[in-house]
Design a protein around this motif. Structure first.
Motif, PDB file in Angstrom:
ATOM      1  N   LEU A  38     -24.115 -59.507   5.032  1.00  0.00           N
ATOM      2  CA  LEU A  38     -23.258 -59.704   6.196  1.00  0.00           C
ATOM      3  C   LEU A  38     -21.853 -59.163   5.939  1.00  0.00           C
ATOM      4  O   LEU A  38     -21.384 -59.152   4.800  1.00  0.00           O
ATOM      5  N   SER A  39     -21.195 -58.757   7.000  1.00  0.00           N
ATOM      6  CA  SER A  39     -19.802 -58.309   6.880  1.00  0.00           C
ATOM      7  C   SER A  39     -18.900 -59.538   6.772  1.00  0.00           C
ATOM      8  O   SER A  39     -19.333 -60.674   6.995  1.00  0.00           O
ATOM      9  N   ASP A  40     -17.633 -59.306   6.467  1.00  0.00           N
ATOM     10  CA  ASP A  40     -16.680 -60.414   6.333  1.00  0.00           C
ATOM     11  C   ASP A  40     -16.541 -61.181   7.646  1.00  0.00           C
ATOM     12  O   ASP A  40     -16.487 -62.414   7.647  1.00  0.00           O
ATOM     13  N   GLU A  41     -16.483 -60.466   8.744  1.00  0.00           N
ATOM     14  CA  GLU A  41     -16.354 -61.110  10.053  1.00  0.00           C
ATOM     15  C   GLU A  41     -17.606 -61.934  10.379  1.00  0.00           C
ATOM     16  O   GLU A  41     -17.521 -63.050  10.892  1.00  0.00           O
ATOM     17  N   GLU A  42     -18.762 -61.395  10.057  1.00  0.00           N
ATOM     18  CA  GLU A  42     -20.015 -62.125  10.294  1.00  0.00           C
ATOM     19  C   GLU A  42     -20.088 -63.374   9.423  1.00  0.00           C
ATOM     20  O   GLU A  42     -20.593 -64.410   9.862  1.00  0.00           O
ATOM     21  N   LEU A  43     -19.558 -63.303   8.211  1.00  0.00           N
ATOM     22  CA  LEU A  43     -19.521 -64.481   7.343  1.00  0.00           C
ATOM     23  C   LEU A  43     -18.683 -65.588   7.970  1.00  0.00           C
ATOM     24  O   LEU A  43     -19.088 -66.756   7.987  1.00  0.00           O
ATOM     25  N   ARG A  44     -17.506 -65.226   8.469  1.00  0.00           N
ATOM     26  CA  ARG A  44     -16.636 -66.224   9.105  1.00  0.00           C
ATOM     27  C   ARG A  44     -17.301 -66.827  10.343  1.00  0.00           C
ATOM     28  O   ARG A  44     -17.247 -68.051  10.552  1.00  0.00           O
ATOM     29  N   ASN A  45     -17.926 -65.988  11.150  1.00  0.00           N
ATOM     30  CA  ASN A  45     -18.601 -66.483  12.349  1.00  0.00           C
ATOM     31  C   ASN A  45     -19.761 -67.409  11.998  1.00  0.00           C
ATOM     32  O   ASN A  45     -19.948 -68.452  12.626  1.00  0.00           O
ATOM     33  N   GLN A  46     -20.521 -67.034  11.003  1.00  0.00           N
ATOM     34  CA  GLN A  46     -21.665 -67.848  10.587  1.00  0.00           C
ATOM     35  C   GLN A  46     -21.196 -69.195  10.047  1.00  0.00           C
ATOM     36  O   GLN A  46     -21.788 -70.228  10.343  1.00  0.00           O
ATOM     37  N   GLU A  47     -20.111 -69.179   9.274  1.00  0.00           N
ATOM     38  CA  GLU A  47     -19.572 -70.425   8.736  1.00  0.00           C
ATOM     39  C   GLU A  47     -19.105 -71.343   9.865  1.00  0.00           C
ATOM     40  O   GLU A  47     -19.360 -72.550   9.843  1.00  0.00           O
ATOM     41  N   ARG A  48     -18.454 -70.759  10.868  1.00  0.00           N
ATOM     42  CA  ARG A  48     -18.018 -71.538  12.030  1.00  0.00           C
ATOM     43  C   ARG A  48     -19.217 -72.149  12.763  1.00  0.00           C
ATOM     44  O   ARG A  48     -19.188 -73.328  13.154  1.00  0.00           O
ATOM     45  N   ASP A  49     -20.270 -71.365  12.931  1.00  0.00           N
ATOM     46  CA  ASP A  49     -21.473 -71.861  13.611  1.00  0.00           C
ATOM     47  C   ASP A  49     -22.119 -73.008  12.840  1.00  0.00           C
ATOM     48  O   ASP A  49     -22.512 -74.017  13.431  1.00  0.00           O
ATOM     49  N   PHE A  50     -22.217 -72.858  11.519  1.00  0.00           N
ATOM     50  CA  PHE A  50     -22.809 -73.920  10.703  1.00  0.00           C
ATOM     51  C   PHE A  50     -21.972 -75.192  10.757  1.00  0.00           C
ATOM     52  O   PHE A  50     -22.505 -76.297  10.842  1.00  0.00           O
ATOM     53  N   ALA A  51     -20.646 -75.044  10.720  1.00  0.00           N
ATOM     54  CA  ALA A  51     -19.768 -76.213  10.791  1.00  0.00           C
ATOM     55  C   ALA A  51     -19.939 -76.936  12.127  1.00  0.00           C
ATOM     56  O   ALA A  51     -19.949 -78.173  12.175  1.00  0.00           O
ATOM     57  N   GLU A  52     -20.101 -76.177  13.190  1.00  0.00           N
ATOM     58  CA  GLU A  52     -20.311 -76.774  14.505  1.00  0.00           C
ATOM     59  C   GLU A  52     -21.650 -77.511  14.559  1.00  0.00           C
ATOM     60  O   GLU A  52     -21.744 -78.604  15.118  1.00  0.00           O
ATOM     61  N   GLN A  53     -22.678 -76.930  13.962  1.00  0.00           N
ATOM     62  CA  GLN A  53     -23.985 -77.584  13.919  1.00  0.00           C
ATOM     63  C   GLN A  53     -23.915 -78.885  13.125  1.00  0.00           C
ATOM     64  O   GLN A  53     -24.525 -79.890  13.499  1.00  0.00           O
ATOM     65  N   ILE A  54     -23.168 -78.873  12.027  1.00  0.00           N
ATOM     66  CA  ILE A  54     -23.005 -80.094  11.222  1.00  0.00           C
ATOM     67  C   ILE A  54     -22.320 -81.173  12.049  1.00  0.00           C
ATOM     68  O   ILE A  54     -22.721 -82.337  12.022  1.00  0.00           O
ATOM     69  N   PHE A  55     -21.287 -80.783  12.781  1.00  0.00           N
ATOM     70  CA  PHE A  55     -20.584 -81.747  13.630  1.00  0.00           C
ATOM     71  C   PHE A  55     -21.546 -82.394  14.620  1.00  0.00           C
ATOM     72  O   PHE A  55     -21.565 -83.619  14.778  1.00  0.00           O
ATOM     73  N   ARG A  56     -22.363 -81.565  15.282  1.00  0.00           N
ATOM     74  CA  ARG A  56     -23.317 -82.096  16.266  1.00  0.00           C
ATOM     75  C   ARG A  56     -24.348 -83.012  15.610  1.00  0.00           C
ATOM     76  O   ARG A  56     -24.685 -84.057  16.147  1.00  0.00           O
ATOM     77  N   LEU A  57     -24.840 -82.598  14.441  1.00  0.00           N
ATOM     78  CA  LEU A  57     -25.832 -83.425  13.749  1.00  0.00           C
ATOM     79  C   LEU A  57     -25.252 -84.770  13.329  1.00  0.00           C
ATOM     80  O   LEU A  57     -25.909 -85.805  13.460  1.00  0.00           O
ATOM     81  N   ARG A  58     -24.036 -84.756  12.820  1.00  0.00           N
ATOM     82  CA  ARG A  58     -23.394 -86.022  12.421  1.00  0.00           C
ATOM     83  C   ARG A  58     -23.215 -86.934  13.623  1.00  0.00           C
ATOM     84  O   ARG A  58     -23.412 -88.149  13.536  1.00  0.00           O
ATOM     85  N   PHE A  59     -22.835 -86.356  14.734  1.00  0.00           N
ATOM     86  CA  PHE A  59     -22.657 -87.143  15.952  1.00  0.00           C
ATOM     87  C   PHE A  59     -23.992 -87.741  16.384  1.00  0.00           C
ATOM     88  O   PHE A  59     -24.072 -88.916  16.747  1.00  0.00           O
ATOM     89  N   GLN A  60     -25.054 -86.950  16.360  1.00  0.00           N
ATOM     90  CA  GLN A  60     -26.377 -87.434  16.750  1.00  0.00           C
ATOM     91  C   GLN A  60     -26.867 -88.513  15.794  1.00  0.00           C
ATOM     92  O   GLN A  60     -27.474 -89.495  16.206  1.00  0.00           O
ATOM     93  N   MET A  61     -26.600 -88.344  14.504  1.00  0.00           N
ATOM     94  CA  MET A  61     -27.027 -89.343  13.532  1.00  0.00           C
ATOM     95  C   MET A  61     -26.273 -90.651  13.737  1.00  0.00           C
ATOM     96  O   MET A  61     -26.842 -91.740  13.597  1.00  0.00           O
ATOM     97  N   ALA A  62     -24.992 -90.563  14.079  1.00  0.00           N
ATOM     98  CA  ALA A  62     -24.189 -91.765  14.301  1.00  0.00           C
ATOM     99  C   ALA A  62     -24.667 -92.536  15.519  1.00  0.00           C
ATOM    100  O   ALA A  62     -24.589 -93.773  15.549  1.00  0.00           O
ATOM    101  N   THR A  63     -25.161 -91.830  16.518  1.00  0.00           N
ATOM    102  CA  THR A  63     -25.652 -92.501  17.723  1.00  0.00           C
ATOM    103  C   THR A  63     -27.139 -92.836  17.620  1.00  0.00           C
ATOM    104  O   THR A  63     -27.703 -93.390  18.556  1.00  0.00           O
TER     105      THR A  63
END
Length: 70
Positions: free
Chosen positions: A9-34
């Protein structure tokens, strides 16, 4: 995501992928809490993927720094 695939992956794609994974983690944590999901294994794999992304980014930074110093 495999390390080989991450290295392609390019540097920009790495940053985008990291952002996407962080967002998925946020959603999963929220779902687990509820109590909506039992996504502990997915959460763990996302955290490992983020670590791989950060490792590859740091390796690239270190390579570019050493090339500049020479």
């Amino acid at each position: 995501m495999k390390a080989e695939k991450i290295r392609d992956l390019s540097d920009e794609e790495l940053r985008n992928q990291e952002r996407d994974f962080a967002e998925q983690i946020f959603r999963l944590r929220f779902q687990m809490a509820t109590g909506q999901t039992e996504g502990l294994s997915k959460l763990r794999s996302l955290r490992k993927d983020i670590a791989r992304l950060k490792t590859v980014r740091r390796q690239r930074e270190m390579q570019s720094d050493s090339a500049v110093k020479k």
